[in-house]
Design an enzyme around this catalytic site. Sequence first.
Site, PDB file in Angstrom:
ATOM      1  N   LYS C  69       0.737  -1.294  -0.038  1.00 63.40           N
ATOM      2  CA  LYS C  69      -0.012   0.028  -0.271  1.00 63.40           C
ATOM      3  C   LYS C  69       0.902   1.193   0.008  1.00 63.40           C
ATOM      4  CE  LYS C  69      -4.099   2.019   2.589  1.00 63.40           C
ATOM      5  NZ  LYS C  69      -4.623   1.750   3.652  1.00 63.40           N
ATOM      6  N   SER C 144      -9.642   1.481   2.724  1.00 65.51           N
ATOM      7  CA  SER C 144      -8.801   2.367   2.057  1.00 65.51           C
ATOM      8  C   SER C 144      -7.872   1.749   0.978  1.00 65.51           C
ATOM      9  CB  SER C 144      -8.383   3.502   2.590  1.00 65.51           C
ATOM     10  OG  SER C 144      -7.505   2.970   3.618  1.00 65.51           O
ATOM     11  N   SER C 168      -9.985  -0.550   6.622  1.00 62.86           N
ATOM     12  CA  SER C 168      -9.353  -0.539   5.374  1.00 62.86           C
ATOM     13  C   SER C 168      -8.692  -1.597   4.833  1.00 62.86           C
ATOM     14  CB  SER C 168      -8.457   0.882   5.557  1.00 62.86           C
ATOM     15  OG  SER C 168      -9.171   1.730   5.581  1.00 62.86           O
TER      16      SER C 168
END
Lengths: 495, 93, 475
Positions: C69, C144, C168
């Site tokens: 990420k 996210s 997330s």
Amino acid sequence: MVYENPEGIRIGLEIHIQLNKLKTKMFCGCSTDYHNAAPNTHTCPVCLGLPGALPVLNKKAVEAAIKVGLALEGEIAEETQFHRKNYFYPDLPKGFQITQYDFPIVSKGKVVIEGEDGEHTVGITRAHMEEDPGKLVHIGSIGKSKGVLIDYNRSGMPLIETVTEPDMRSPKEARRFLDKFRNILEYLDVFDGNLEGAMRVDANVSVHWGTRVEVKNISSHKGVERALLYEIMRQKNVIRRGGKVSQETRHFDEGRGVTLSMRTKEEAEDYRYFREPDLMPMRVTDWISAIKETLPELPDAKRARFMEQYGITDMHARSLTSKIMLADFYEGVSAKGADPKFAATWTADVFLGELNYRDLAISSYDGERIGFIHAKDPRIKNSFKVSDMVELINLFAEGKISDRAAVEVIRTMLDTTEEKTPSRIIEEKGLFKAEDDLVTKAVAEAIAENEAAVQDYLGGTEKSLNFLVGQVMKKTKGTADAKTARELIVKELKG
Amino acid sequence: MITKEDVEHIGWLARIDISEQETVEYMEKLNSVLGYFGQLDELQTEDVAPTYHVAEIYNVFRDDMVKDCLPQEVVLANTEHKQDGTFRVPKIG
Amino acid sequence: MAKWMSVAQVKERIKESSAEEVTAHYLENIGKSKINGYITVSEKALDQAKKIDSEGHNGILAGVPIAIKDNISVVGLPNSCGSRILEGYVPPFNAHVIEKLLAAGAVILGKTNMDEFAMGSSTETSYYGPTANPWDLERVPGGSSGGSAAVVAAGEAPLALGSDTGGSVRCPAAFCGVVGLKPTYGAVSRYGVVAYANSLEQIGPLANNVTDIAILMDVIAGYDRRDSTSIDSKTEYQKALVEDIKGLKIGIPKEFFGEGIHPDVEKAVWNAIHKYEDFGASLEEVSMPNIKYALASYYIIAMSEASSNLARFDGTRYGFRESGENWHAMVSKTRAEGFGTEVKRRILLGTYALSAGYHDKYYLKALKVRTLVKQDFDRALSKVDVLMAPTMPNPAFKIGEKIEDPLTLYLSDVNTCPINLAGVPSISVPCGFTEGLPIGLQIMGKPFDESAVLRAAYTFEQNTDYHTKRPQEVA
Ligand SMILES: [Mg+2]
Ligand SMILES: [Zn+2]
């Protein structure tokens, strides 16, 4: 005698000191030894506030804070923690400062100073740990700055902020407080006051028990006294003209010696304190007794012991203990066989006086020599050996050199870095005390050659005796003892 | 409920420029969220201690040991605004 | 080479041919991507793989590619957090998890797309455009960590790391039909992950199956002296992969099945729970009365912490800078232009919640409610081993559908964010489909009892085939 404080002056101080004796910063492993380094060479992701970096607390900083708290006779919090103080400024790489808020590690302490009317107690409201911001250099003046250069070497330096009660009643007391406070910190071996930026002071001051004004960021003890003197005069004049002192923050212009109103803030600050979620709370109660045991003898205790143990005066003891390194040097000199009373005079009066005259600040003591460094130019440094001081004092005590000669030796040793013993200097300069017959001969000559002066003296003009003594000194190139010479002349002329 | 002035004030505190038109938009959106947050008022929490952290850890320390710092060129590598080893920014006020 | 591979299959493949070939295979898949899952593809991935081939490596992930990420720092790769304000920022240090991955021999494929600063549940707020859901390219992948979940689902990486502040990792895992774990707070070091809400977030693994999650956890978890909130739980995650849940006590918190839940989601989750009964687990309904306040509490805390965490983005030392007549003006303009709307909203709300006069009403209140929520978990988990509930109340929604109204979007975190308030571990595993869209089952456990969570997830996976389904859109 009780000091009446006729002008109703109240002074409180907020003092930031760097724990610059620690090896590393507050929350990262960067070295604290940045003073002569190129900008931004003592930084890492943590003290640069890079995204993702996390602080980890330096254990020694907490120990130092506890030491300071104990030395200030304060209370150490059972549980303490860090907060974030949120505000924007270019020296603050994270947009917040990690500091302590409602749970400071130290509260309710005190420091006893030599006040206007003898011993005077200044209350310590609190002392807490926090991190130093970076350093800004303005291109051009602050007012007409073209830009700002930022060096984060200082960012994250461990600080202790100490807040006093408004207990000081004159600029002199404020200065005495700072001297004493610095002295205590140096005794604790957590602080070196000689380093640039090591201590920064904000002072708040009011007159006639009125509105307090804060004067920000003063960097020296002398500066504090000057800033306060100016600010008190300014406030008194405002009142004298029928005005009102307004509550504000001013800054001290060191160069001009005046305080100036800082630009009024367009918006009130709101620091939005909240607990620093990246640091865990501390429970330090268990350490306190252990740290207490390692606490060194503090200035007041040392002063009392010196008077008792060495039989020296309060004034000498006070002077000798005003610096831990000087006190240690003195004890070294006494331990190595110099008479403690002579040692006190020669160390506290002569040696320290000569250092001050040269703007040299004591910076080290290793058991054999005391080191000093020029207050303004750190390239100028020198040292003085315990053994040399012992030798010098003994030569004086044995009557082999005059006091003038001894002073001369000290001056010579301070002014050169050549390694020479006192005897060698005395020999080279011909400073050994003249033989008695040499002096007697000089006295006879002086009397024979200065008929007028002799008559004046005998006629009652005391001054003329000084002239005759001066002639003897001249003839003996200063090696005669002035007192002896004087006695001999008087004996010769008046029987 | 927050007002236009509140939005301007917190915009200043947070150093985010907000235009006149945005102020109104923010005010509406923020108020709808704050309205939702208001449901917490239903709960009696006078005797409840706050939870800052779920982990009950105390006394996490680091030894006072020096570690390598970043080289100056690495520190300054992420900006064009530099001068003589420092970061350069406009005058402050 | 199969487009989708487990870690075991990847390692098999490396043995048969090379790490270079495996990495090239994933880079090729990325090259043909339709989902915009990566912000940055590493130029060094192939070299890294070649080096593993030439020098050999005995790490548990030797030559295994992984996607990271874009809020987890990797030396030499831009770290944008999906934001314009970090434009051009390349971290000079590795996150703790990256050091661990590199030591284990993993090959870093690149940095994945995300909601800007992890603030969102749809990966639509990224400055680098939205990521598409591999099961339906018109839908969001969740967020996210939407990029991380989507690239695993699309066969563009066998493994990925995300971060989970209020769901997330689990939300995009559920929406993309992959497995995602939010570890216990403290189990994985946060050193090097760009903070959104420090007291809530954890880095979490994403993979196509539970086994790979355990492998990844064995690599990344453990004590790190650089993170003061790090805890050494000494868990051996792969050892938890036991296909046996007889006697397991499962709590069903009815509050997680509230109004607004999609009927197919509810059905699929209950089906899964009943399967557990078939395998020998016992069920118990548990009550968690304060869960309905969790969302508000979570958002207040997250926004408050975020308002402070994001203050460092001021254009002074790195990233985007707008010009201004003085420093404060420069900062205000930089932040106005550099942050997206949702990030600015959260910063403003967080600033407000901490400001003088409102601190107690919002921030302090939220922390107190957090205590109540945590007590609900403590109470429920004192009676049962794990809790089960839907990860998301609904399947993936359409891109653009919720972006206008922040509150609607926040509400989609209703089942995931309570877990972060309590700090407990929670996994999302695929448990069904509705109209071709995956559904996630959420299994929550006691603090540092990832073993129970993984065992339950593993047993379910061994007896179902949801995790073997692949999205046809990207096949
Ligand atoms: Mg301070
Ligand atoms: Zn550092």
